[in-house]
Design a protein around this motif. Structure first.
Motif, PDB file in Angstrom:
ATOM      1  N   THR A 128       0.831  -1.310   0.227  1.00  0.00           N
ATOM      2  CA  THR A 128      -0.178   0.098  -0.012  1.00  0.00           C
ATOM      3  C   THR A 128       0.971   1.347   0.085  1.00  0.00           C
ATOM      4  OG1 THR A 128      -2.008  -1.199   1.163  1.00  0.00           O
ATOM      5  CG2 THR A 128      -1.945   1.310   1.264  1.00  0.00           C
ATOM      6  N   ASP A 156      -6.322  -1.620  -4.559  1.00  0.00           N
ATOM      7  CA  ASP A 156      -5.808  -2.310  -3.294  1.00  0.00           C
ATOM      8  C   ASP A 156      -6.479  -3.341  -2.686  1.00  0.00           C
ATOM      9  OD1 ASP A 156      -3.944  -2.730  -1.346  1.00  0.00           O
ATOM     10  OD2 ASP A 156      -4.076  -0.506  -0.741  1.00  0.00           O
ATOM     11  N   GLU A 157      -5.968  -4.554  -2.915  1.00  0.00           N
ATOM     12  CA  GLU A 157      -6.309  -5.922  -2.025  1.00  0.00           C
ATOM     13  C   GLU A 157      -7.970  -6.021  -2.404  1.00  0.00           C
ATOM     14  OE1 GLU A 157      -4.543  -7.898  -0.067  1.00  0.00           O
ATOM     15  OE2 GLU A 157      -3.086  -6.646   0.669  1.00  0.00           O
TER      16      GLU A 157
HETATM   17 MG   LIG Z   1      -1.944  -2.858   2.251  1.00  0.00          MG
END
Ligand SMILES: [Mg+2]
Ligand SMILES: Nc1ncnc2c1ncn2[C@@H]1O[C@H](COP(=O)(O)OP(=O)(O)O)[C@@H](O)[C@H]1O
Length: 260
Positions: free
Chosen positions: A56, A178-179
């Protein structure tokens, strides 16, 4: 064939994101220790790495949410590291972001959610045209007649799709995820993987997907970069990564391929 922008078959597309020797520490804690990465336009890069490995943090550097200690982040030909707030705001219009939690506004309808960025950034667009744009984006993500529903009326996979529709409503060149599949059941995960593949096919966007989900990564990626102890220890086509000789990558992949 004198023009330089004619891409020959087999020639890799020029990079739309290039990261060069990026370093970032928080106090004594070194998180990124010389990251070098390049994302060809129109491709999907998955950045794979364990929890807390800095995925991240790396993604935040791509949109200037974090400034590095050193190194360059070149987006669409411009180094974004020296940019101030106004330039960064302009830069961010090139990006759509899809977060782990769909992050929809629960008290707003799907229509209000998806049209939100238009209301913020494109006040010139009349309501009628906004309705058309929202409908078009919803159809790209495979949804129809959901404008008047609330997020709580939708399944987890559908909420993700609404999140993507909102992320692409301003026609970004790059979509960051993100994920996107973390915490989802296997069926919803498949649905989200398909969504990422569809978005690429239909929009031709460049995608960067941050993940620790190995199965998803191998399904959606044109290239995989493996982040380990602050550096990209291996990167390339999924078939190359599958047979990586790097011990950190091998152990990580074994947790999945070992069982399958
Ligand atoms: Mg992350
Ligand atoms: N703003 C911050 N201040 C201090 N430490 C941070 C900050 N953001 C992230 N970190 C640390 O950097 C490391 C990597 O975090 P992150 O990029 O979120 O990992 P992940 O790979 O799970 O996305 C973690 O140890 C985290 O605690």
């Amino acid at each position: 064939m004198a023009t330089s922008d004619v891409t020959q078959p087999g020639t890799p597309a020029p990079p739309i994101i290039e990261i060069r020797d990026l370093h970032k520490s928080f106090g004594e804690h070194k998180v990124l220790d010389g990251i070098t990465l390049s994302v060809p336009a129109g491709s999907t890069l998955v950045i794979l790495g364990g929890s807390g490995s800095g995925k991240t943090v790396l993604m935040k550097h791509m949109i200037g949410l974090l400034k590095p200690d050193s190194g360059q982040v070149i987006v669409d030909g411009e180094d974004i590291v020296p940019m101030g707030p106004l330039e960064l705001e302009k830069l961010r219009r090139k990006f759509g972001m899809v977060f782990q939690a769909a992050a929809l506004f629960d008290s707003m309808t799907v229509y209000e959610n998806v049209s939100f960025p238009l209301r913020e950034h494109r006040k010139d667009i009349p309501e009628e045209q906004m309705r058309e744009l929202v409908k078009e984006k919803l159809s790209i993500v495979g949804l129809k007649n959901v404008e008047q529903k609330y997020p709580s009326d939708l399944s987890g996979g559908m909420r993700k799709r609404v999140g993507l529709a909102r992320a692409i409503v301003l026609d970004p060149k790059i979509v960051l995820y993100d994920e996107p599949t973390t915490g989802l059941d296997p069926i919803t995960t498949d649905y989200v993987d398909e969504m990422i593949l569809d978005a690429k096919k239909q929009l031709g966007v460049t995608s960067v997907v941050i993940s620790h989900d190995i199965a998803s990564a191998f399904k959606v990626a044109d290239n995989i970069a493996f982040l380990y102890q602050g550096v990209i220890v291996d990167q390339g086509h999924p078939s190359k990564l599958r047979h990586s000789q790097h011990p950190g990558v091998k152990v990580f992949l074994q947790t999945w391929f070992g069982k399958n």
